[in-house]
Design a protein around this motif. Structure first.
Motif, PDB file in Angstrom:
ATOM      1  N   PRO A 110       4.872   3.066  -3.625  1.00 20.91           N
ATOM      2  CA  PRO A 110       5.784   3.068  -4.270  1.00 20.91           C
ATOM      3  C   PRO A 110       5.527   2.711  -5.811  1.00 20.91           C
ATOM      4  N   ILE A 136       8.290  -5.413 -19.446  1.00 15.09           N
ATOM      5  CA  ILE A 136       8.394  -3.979 -19.045  1.00 15.09           C
ATOM      6  C   ILE A 136       8.614  -3.810 -17.593  1.00 15.09           C
ATOM      7  N   ILE A 143       2.409   1.056 -21.312  1.00 11.30           N
ATOM      8  CA  ILE A 143       1.557   2.239 -21.008  1.00 11.30           C
ATOM      9  C   ILE A 143       2.674   3.388 -21.095  1.00 11.30           C
ATOM     10  N   ARG A 177       1.284   4.631   7.114  1.00 13.14           N
ATOM     11  CA  ARG A 177       2.128   3.889   6.007  1.00 13.14           C
ATOM     12  C   ARG A 177       3.520   3.531   6.940  1.00 13.14           C
ATOM     13  N   GLY A 222       8.257  -1.256 -14.178  1.00 11.39           N
ATOM     14  CA  GLY A 222       8.334   0.188 -13.682  1.00 11.39           C
ATOM     15  C   GLY A 222       9.367   0.279 -12.725  1.00 11.39           C
ATOM     16  N   GLY A 223       8.871   0.582 -11.359  1.00 15.39           N
ATOM     17  CA  GLY A 223       9.699   0.503 -10.192  1.00 15.39           C
ATOM     18  C   GLY A 223      10.221  -0.674  -9.347  1.00 15.39           C
ATOM     19  N   GLY A 224       9.614  -1.604 -10.016  1.00 12.56           N
ATOM     20  CA  GLY A 224      10.137  -3.092  -9.567  1.00 12.56           C
ATOM     21  C   GLY A 224       9.519  -3.410  -8.090  1.00 12.56           C
ATOM     22  N   SER A 225       8.223  -2.728  -7.907  1.00  7.35           N
ATOM     23  CA  SER A 225       7.913  -2.580  -6.442  1.00  7.35           C
ATOM     24  C   SER A 225       6.774  -3.744  -6.349  1.00  7.35           C
ATOM     25  N   ASN A 226       6.644  -4.334  -7.097  1.00  8.17           N
ATOM     26  CA  ASN A 226       5.443  -5.514  -7.230  1.00  8.17           C
ATOM     27  C   ASN A 226       5.785  -6.922  -8.027  1.00  8.17           C
ATOM     28  N   ARG A 248       3.909 -10.389  -8.790  1.00 13.26           N
ATOM     29  CA  ARG A 248       4.386 -11.272 -10.013  1.00 13.26           C
ATOM     30  C   ARG A 248       5.655 -11.533  -9.886  1.00 13.26           C
ATOM     31  N   ALA A 251      -3.491  -0.300  -8.767  1.00 16.87           N
ATOM     32  CA  ALA A 251      -3.076  -0.018  -7.518  1.00 16.87           C
ATOM     33  C   ALA A 251      -4.152   0.769  -6.639  1.00 16.87           C
ATOM     34  N   GLY A 252      -3.871   0.907  -5.424  1.00 22.47           N
ATOM     35  CA  GLY A 252      -4.744   1.793  -4.607  1.00 22.47           C
ATOM     36  C   GLY A 252      -4.698   1.330  -3.088  1.00 22.47           C
ATOM     37  N   ARG A 275      -7.276  -4.729  -8.252  1.00 22.09           N
ATOM     38  CA  ARG A 275      -5.747  -5.051  -8.456  1.00 22.09           C
ATOM     39  C   ARG A 275      -5.479  -5.761  -9.680  1.00 22.09           C
ATOM     40  N   ALA A 281       1.213   1.166 -11.648  1.00 17.40           N
ATOM     41  CA  ALA A 281       0.109   1.560 -10.694  1.00 17.40           C
ATOM     42  C   ALA A 281      -1.265   1.047 -11.643  1.00 17.40           C
ATOM     43  N   THR A 296       5.887   3.432 -10.345  1.00 17.34           N
ATOM     44  CA  THR A 296       5.581   4.408 -11.182  1.00 17.34           C
ATOM     45  C   THR A 296       4.044   4.365 -11.516  1.00 17.34           C
TER      46      THR A 296
HETATM   47  C1  LIG Z   1       6.015  -0.880   1.066  1.00 24.18           C
HETATM   48  C2  LIG Z   1       5.187  -1.039   0.030  1.00 24.18           C
HETATM   49  C3  LIG Z   1       3.943  -0.773  -0.057  1.00 24.18           C
HETATM   50  C4  LIG Z   1       3.008  -1.009  -1.056  1.00 24.18           C
HETATM   51  N1  LIG Z   1       1.730  -0.601  -0.995  1.00 24.18           N
HETATM   52  C5  LIG Z   1       0.838  -0.937  -1.758  1.00 24.18           C
HETATM   53  C6  LIG Z   1      -0.579  -0.406  -1.830  1.00 24.18           C
HETATM   54  O1  LIG Z   1      -0.921   0.009  -0.800  1.00 24.18           O
HETATM   55  N2  LIG Z   1      -1.471  -0.726  -2.728  1.00 24.18           N
HETATM   56  C7  LIG Z   1      -1.098  -1.190  -3.777  1.00 24.18           C
HETATM   57  O2  LIG Z   1      -1.878  -1.221  -4.686  1.00 24.18           O
HETATM   58  N3  LIG Z   1       0.226  -1.659  -3.914  1.00 24.18           N
HETATM   59  C8  LIG Z   1       1.161  -1.280  -3.012  1.00 24.18           C
HETATM   60  N4  LIG Z   1       2.506  -1.970  -3.256  1.00 24.18           N
HETATM   61  C9  LIG Z   1       2.922  -2.428  -4.410  1.00 24.18           C
HETATM   62  C10 LIG Z   1       3.396  -1.579  -5.615  1.00 24.18           C
HETATM   63  O3  LIG Z   1       4.037  -0.622  -4.991  1.00 24.18           O
HETATM   64  C11 LIG Z   1       2.627  -1.345  -6.786  1.00 24.18           C
HETATM   65  O4  LIG Z   1       1.823  -2.420  -7.239  1.00 24.18           O
HETATM   66  C12 LIG Z   1       2.913  -0.394  -7.681  1.00 24.18           C
HETATM   67  O5  LIG Z   1       1.956   0.272  -8.386  1.00 24.18           O
HETATM   68  C13 LIG Z   1       3.787  -1.051  -8.699  1.00 24.18           C
HETATM   69  O6  LIG Z   1       4.350  -0.163  -9.560  1.00 24.18           O
HETATM   70  P1  LIG Z   1       5.796  -0.492 -10.282  1.00 24.18           P
HETATM   71  O7  LIG Z   1       6.110   0.848 -11.099  1.00 24.18           O
HETATM   72  O8  LIG Z   1       6.819  -0.565  -9.153  1.00 24.18           O
HETATM   73  O9  LIG Z   1       5.615  -1.535 -11.048  1.00 24.18           O
HETATM   74  P2  LIG Z   1       6.379  -2.986 -11.346  1.00 24.18           P
HETATM   75  O10 LIG Z   1       6.635  -3.846  -9.993  1.00 24.18           O
HETATM   76  O11 LIG Z   1       7.744  -2.321 -11.955  1.00 24.18           O
HETATM   77  O12 LIG Z   1       5.719  -3.782 -12.269  1.00 24.18           O
HETATM   78  C14 LIG Z   1       4.585  -4.433 -11.973  1.00 24.18           C
HETATM   79  C15 LIG Z   1       3.638  -4.781 -13.120  1.00 24.18           C
HETATM   80  O13 LIG Z   1       3.277  -3.779 -13.929  1.00 24.18           O
HETATM   81  C16 LIG Z   1       3.895  -3.869 -15.226  1.00 24.18           C
HETATM   82  N5  LIG Z   1       4.216  -2.557 -15.725  1.00 24.18           N
HETATM   83  C17 LIG Z   1       5.062  -1.697 -15.132  1.00 24.18           C
HETATM   84  N6  LIG Z   1       5.044  -0.406 -15.714  1.00 24.18           N
HETATM   85  C18 LIG Z   1       4.308  -0.737 -16.976  1.00 24.18           C
HETATM   86  C19 LIG Z   1       4.066  -0.101 -18.089  1.00 24.18           C
HETATM   87  N7  LIG Z   1       4.483   1.433 -18.270  1.00 24.18           N
HETATM   88  N8  LIG Z   1       3.228  -0.344 -19.174  1.00 24.18           N
HETATM   89  C20 LIG Z   1       2.797  -1.736 -18.937  1.00 24.18           C
HETATM   90  N9  LIG Z   1       2.918  -2.533 -17.767  1.00 24.18           N
HETATM   91  C21 LIG Z   1       3.542  -1.822 -16.733  1.00 24.18           C
HETATM   92  C22 LIG Z   1       5.153  -4.770 -15.027  1.00 24.18           C
HETATM   93  O14 LIG Z   1       5.226  -5.400 -16.443  1.00 24.18           O
HETATM   94  C23 LIG Z   1       4.373  -5.948 -13.924  1.00 24.18           C
HETATM   95  O15 LIG Z   1       3.662  -6.709 -14.621  1.00 24.18           O
HETATM   96  C24 LIG Z   1       3.397  -1.682  -2.264  1.00 24.18           C
HETATM   97  C25 LIG Z   1       4.696  -2.050  -2.372  1.00 24.18           C
HETATM   98  C26 LIG Z   1       5.407  -1.832  -1.478  1.00 24.18           C
HETATM   99  C27 LIG Z   1       7.178  -2.085  -1.598  1.00 24.18           C
END
Ligand SMILES: Cc1cc2nc3c(=O)[nH]c(=O)nc-3n(C[C@H](O)[C@H](O)[C@H](O)COP(=O)(O)OP(=O)(O)OC[C@H]3O[C@@H](n4cnc5c(N)ncnc54)[C@H](O)[C@@H]3O)c2cc1C
Length: 338
Positions: free
Chosen positions: A145, A80, A203, A229, A82-86, A323, A156-157, A192, A151, A147
């Motif tokens: 960034p 799964i 989720i 930021r 989300g926004g692919g930001s991690n 990851r 996340a935080g 985290r 988070a 979903t």
């Molecule tokens: C410029 C920038 C700044 C950032 N600042 C912060 C910050 O201040 N604090 C922080 O904590 N992070 C930060 N991040 C990292 C990132 O944005 C967070 O970790 C974010 O919460 C990841 O969400 P995502 O939807 O992109 O998850 P993804 O990157 O898509 O996925 C991350 C993980 O979550 C899982 N996942 C996603 N959606 C679901 C779902 N619906 N159900 C179950 N599992 C799921 C995925 O399988 C994967 O293991 C930053 C990233 C960037 C690019």
């Protein structure tokens, strides 16, 4: 489950996905966006990574429930996103099914002191909504960034606060397709991390408690956070990245505070490091940005170099926050998802 059984299960699920073709998925999931060999670089903020065998995009809970239900009943393994930001996806991509749960809309229902949000909602839109409505507790999610689901999975935080602090419960779908509601206190939230990262559950939505905040002050605070930021972090449209690479360092005593991994990296000389097209961001030693000709393997090798530098200088093992998905040269495990 023993190691060998786990291995067998993995192989049989991989075979199941190979035996399925796109027509099968389209028949099983009418009306849902399904793409074959979709380049994952288009779906992560790093804009890196090869294709997955099949990408299924859902933007509402009913689509997700249908999709995950069909995949689990046919025995197809999936990851799964989300926004692919991690997530760093390897250059070879991922030979399996990726389900994206992402929407550009905030979908929220409010009742008394609680509100329920779908997990595909953008996190920053949720933070903005709560600031504007005078609901306290989610200011630290401002500007992050991705979903709400992503988070919660990674708790996340920022600035010592995390999303689980105000989370009440989560609606999850497990690997058998069963939907359950879980109290936040049962999900192993820590800095985290959550148990959801290991359980493979998806989720669907989340329920938060709403405290009272001052609207005007919160909107001011939001503007302040966004300014910080913008000053400290890369502009994703110019310098793609996935945020902080390593987790901050846990305190060694109960009275201690978490220490920024960025400080150790800076002291160890990371700001001057680069591998191929990957380089450490000049304003933040814990962030790697994508330069010209950058590959995912370049990023992985640079991350390794950064960790070694801190180990050599401080005898400290940094732990990755981001990851990996897919195979990387030099990585023992196939990826972080299984
Ligand atoms: C410029 C920038 C700044 C950032 N600042 C912060 C910050 O201040 N604090 C922080 O904590 N992070 C930060 N991040 C990292 C990132 O944005 C967070 O970790 C974010 O919460 C990841 O969400 P995502 O939807 O992109 O998850 P993804 O990157 O898509 O996925 C991350 C993980 O979550 C899982 N996942 C996603 N959606 C679901 C779902 N619906 N159900 C179950 N599992 C799921 C995925 O399988 C994967 O293991 C930053 C990233 C960037 C690019």
């Amino acid at each position: 489950m023993t190691e060998s059984l786990e291995g067998e299960l993995h192989v049989s699920r991989c075979m199941a996905v190979c035996e399925h073709d796109m027509a099968d998925f389209s028949e099983l999931l009418p009306g849902i966006d399904i793409r074959e060999n979709a380049p994952l670089s288009g779906y992560t903020t790093f804009k890196l990574g090869g294709p997955c065998r099949c990408l299924i995009s859902c933007s509402a809970p009913d689509e997700l429930i249908r999709t995950v239900g069909s995949l689990t009943t046919t025995g197809v393994k999936f990851v799964i996103l989300g926004g692919g930001s991690n997530v760093l996806v390897s250059d070879a991509g991922y030979d399996g099914v990726v389900v994206r749960f992402v929407s550009d809309r905030l979908s929220i229902e409010r009742e008394d002191h609680f509100f329920e949000v779908t997990a595909c909602s953008p996190l920053d839109k949720l933070a903005e909504f709560t600031a504007r409505e005078g609901i306290s507790g989610l200011m630290s999610c401002t500007g992050i960034p991705g979903t709400v689901g992503g988070a919660i999975a990674g708790n996340a935080g920022a600035w010592g606060e995390q999303i689980a602090d105000v989370l009440q419960s989560v609606t999850l779908m497990d690997e058998t397709g069963a939907v359950r509601e879980a109290d936040a206190s049962t999900l192993g939230f820590a800095y985290r991390r959550s148990d959801i990262q290991q359980s493979g559950e998806t989720i669907i939505s989340a329920c938060f408690s709403s405290g009272n905040g001052d609207r005007a002050k919160q909107m001011e605070e939001r503007a302040r956070i966004l300014k910080i930021r913008a000053e400290k972090h890369p502009d994703l449209s110019v310098d793609p990245c996935i945020g902080s690479i390593f987790r901050n360092i846990e305190p060694t005593s109960a009275a201690g505070r978490r220490q920024a991994a960025g400080w150790f990296l800076e002291e160890a000389g990371a700001l001057d490091m680069r591998v191929g097209g990957a380089r450490v961001f000049e304003k933040h030693a814990n962030i790697v940005v994508k330069g010209e000709g950058c590959t995912a393997q370049d990023v992985r090798d640079l991350v390794e170099q950064m960790a070694h530098a801190v180990k050599d200088r401080f005898d400290l093992e940094l732990k990755r926050e981001v990851r990996y998905l897919g195979e990387f040269e030099g990585e023992e495990h196939r990826d972080d998802f299984f």
